[in-house]
Design a protein around this motif. Structure first.
Motif, PDB file in Angstrom:
ATOM      1  N   PHE A 177      98.468  54.893  -7.358  1.00 43.03           N
ATOM      2  CA  PHE A 177      97.230  54.261  -6.892  1.00 43.03           C
ATOM      3  C   PHE A 177      96.044  55.218  -6.934  1.00 43.03           C
ATOM      4  N   THR A 178      96.227  56.445  -6.436  1.00 47.08           N
ATOM      5  CA  THR A 178      95.110  57.397  -6.449  1.00 47.08           C
ATOM      6  C   THR A 178      94.722  57.760  -7.876  1.00 47.08           C
TER       7      THR A 178
ATOM      8  N   LEU B  10      93.198  54.392  -9.750  1.00 50.23           N
ATOM      9  CA  LEU B  10      91.921  53.976  -9.180  1.00 50.23           C
ATOM     10  C   LEU B  10      90.872  55.081  -9.303  1.00 50.23           C
TER      11      LEU B  10
ATOM     12  N   ILE C 182     102.187  50.744  -1.020  1.00 47.15           N
ATOM     13  CA  ILE C 182     100.799  50.579  -0.587  1.00 47.15           C
ATOM     14  C   ILE C 182     100.631  51.087   0.839  1.00 47.15           C
TER      15      ILE C 182
ATOM     16  N   LEU D 144     100.463  54.766   0.694  1.00 46.53           N
ATOM     17  CA  LEU D 144      99.159  55.191   0.194  1.00 46.53           C
ATOM     18  C   LEU D 144      98.119  55.172   1.307  1.00 46.53           C
TER      19      LEU D 144
ATOM     20  N   ALA E 256      90.133  49.787  -1.967  1.00 42.98           N
ATOM     21  CA  ALA E 256      91.321  50.511  -2.431  1.00 42.98           C
ATOM     22  C   ALA E 256      92.585  49.738  -2.096  1.00 42.98           C
TER      23      ALA E 256
ATOM     24  N   SER F 267      94.950  48.111  -4.897  1.00 41.44           N
ATOM     25  CA  SER F 267      96.338  48.579  -4.891  1.00 41.44           C
ATOM     26  C   SER F 267      97.304  47.405  -4.947  1.00 41.44           C
TER      27      SER F 267
ATOM     28  N   ILE G 280      97.407  46.357  -8.529  1.00 42.23           N
ATOM     29  CA  ILE G 280      98.253  47.270  -9.306  1.00 42.23           C
ATOM     30  C   ILE G 280      99.723  46.994  -9.032  1.00 42.23           C
ATOM     31  N   TRP G 281     100.067  46.781  -7.769  1.00 42.94           N
ATOM     32  CA  TRP G 281     101.460  46.462  -7.425  1.00 42.94           C
ATOM     33  C   TRP G 281     101.913  45.172  -8.106  1.00 42.94           C
TER      34      TRP G 281
END
Length: 246
Positions: free
Chosen positions: A109-110, A113, A163, A166, A218, A222, A225-226
């Motif tokens: 994620f980091t 993004l 997530i 994160l 974020a 996320s 993205i998941w």
């Protein structure tokens, strides 16, 4: 001034210039290539390449700090590796060395993004062929591509708990970074003010409200993205399901 010097007048970077577009085109090609040929890459023994990549990233980051020192530009207000992409770089190095799942879960994620934002709207003064141009884009391309490599080639997949990890990581990290910003006058992770160049933060409201908006964004991205990269259950044949019910 040579390509390793401090002055940027000869190398003044412009967003969406030919050099910038070329980098973005290369990133798109690299990601498409990695996804299309992931099965072939899986059959190749790449452990030495992974470790070599980690060492290379550490070396180029070390050269960057040497460059700042040589040119009298190493200050605690901006040189400490506390930007999200700098943190992601070291997470990527650690992941390449150790293959730890929890590191992957945060970096996915980091890295995606943070590095995507940096690649599209880079806060950069130096254009091709200056050293800083190469350092900036090489680092961010690897930060962006390493988690995708571990997803498509190594078979790692995020879960909803990824997530949660994160958000815990970010909320533990942010107070520490804010303290460093206060002590050094820095703007690490843009927690003191927005970047000078155009960025996504311009759409998220004034300080300090954009920080809360950024955290919500974020979290939302996320989830996207998941949904895109999570492990999907293979569909069972209809006949098998029918027999089970019978």
């Amino acid at each position: 001034m040579n390509w390793f010097g401090e002055s940027y007048e000869r190398y003044d970077f412009s967003m969406f210039s030919a050099s910038h577009i070329s980098v973005l085109a290369f990133v798109i090609f690299l990601i498409c290539f990695l996804y299309k040929y992931k099965e072939r890459v899986q059959l190749t023994g790449l452990r030495k390449v992974e470790v070599g990549t980690a060492v290379f990233l550490l070396l180029i980051e070390a050269v960057y700090h040497i460059w700042m020192i040589v040119n009298g530009n190493w200050y605690t207000s901006h040189a400490i590796p506390l930007e999200l992409c700098s943190i992601s770089l070291f997470l990527g190095v650690f992941l390449l060395f150790t293959e730890k799942k929890i590191v992957y879960e945060i970096l996915l994620f980091t890295g995606l993004l943070g590095a995507s934002q940096a690649l599209i709207t880079p806060e950069l003064k130096y254009d091709f062929p200056h050293f800083r141009f190469f350092h900036f884009f090489i680092v961010h391309i690897f930060v962006f591509s390493i988690p995708l490599y571990f997803t498509w080639v190594k078979g790692f997949r995020p879960t909803m708990y990824s997530i949660v990890k994160l958000m815990i990581f970010l909320n533990v990290l942010m107070p520490f970074v804010m303290i460093v910003n206060k002590l050094t006058g820095g703007n690490y992770m843009y927690l003191s003010r927005k970047p000078e160049s155009a960025s996504l933060l311009d759409l998220l409201g004034p300080y300090p409200w954009y920080i809360a908006s950024l955290e919500l964004l974020a979290f939302s991205l996320s989830i996207v993205i998941w949904l895109l990269l999570r492990k999907r259950e293979a569909a069972e044949p209809v006949e098998k399901n029918f027999r089970r019910r019978a």
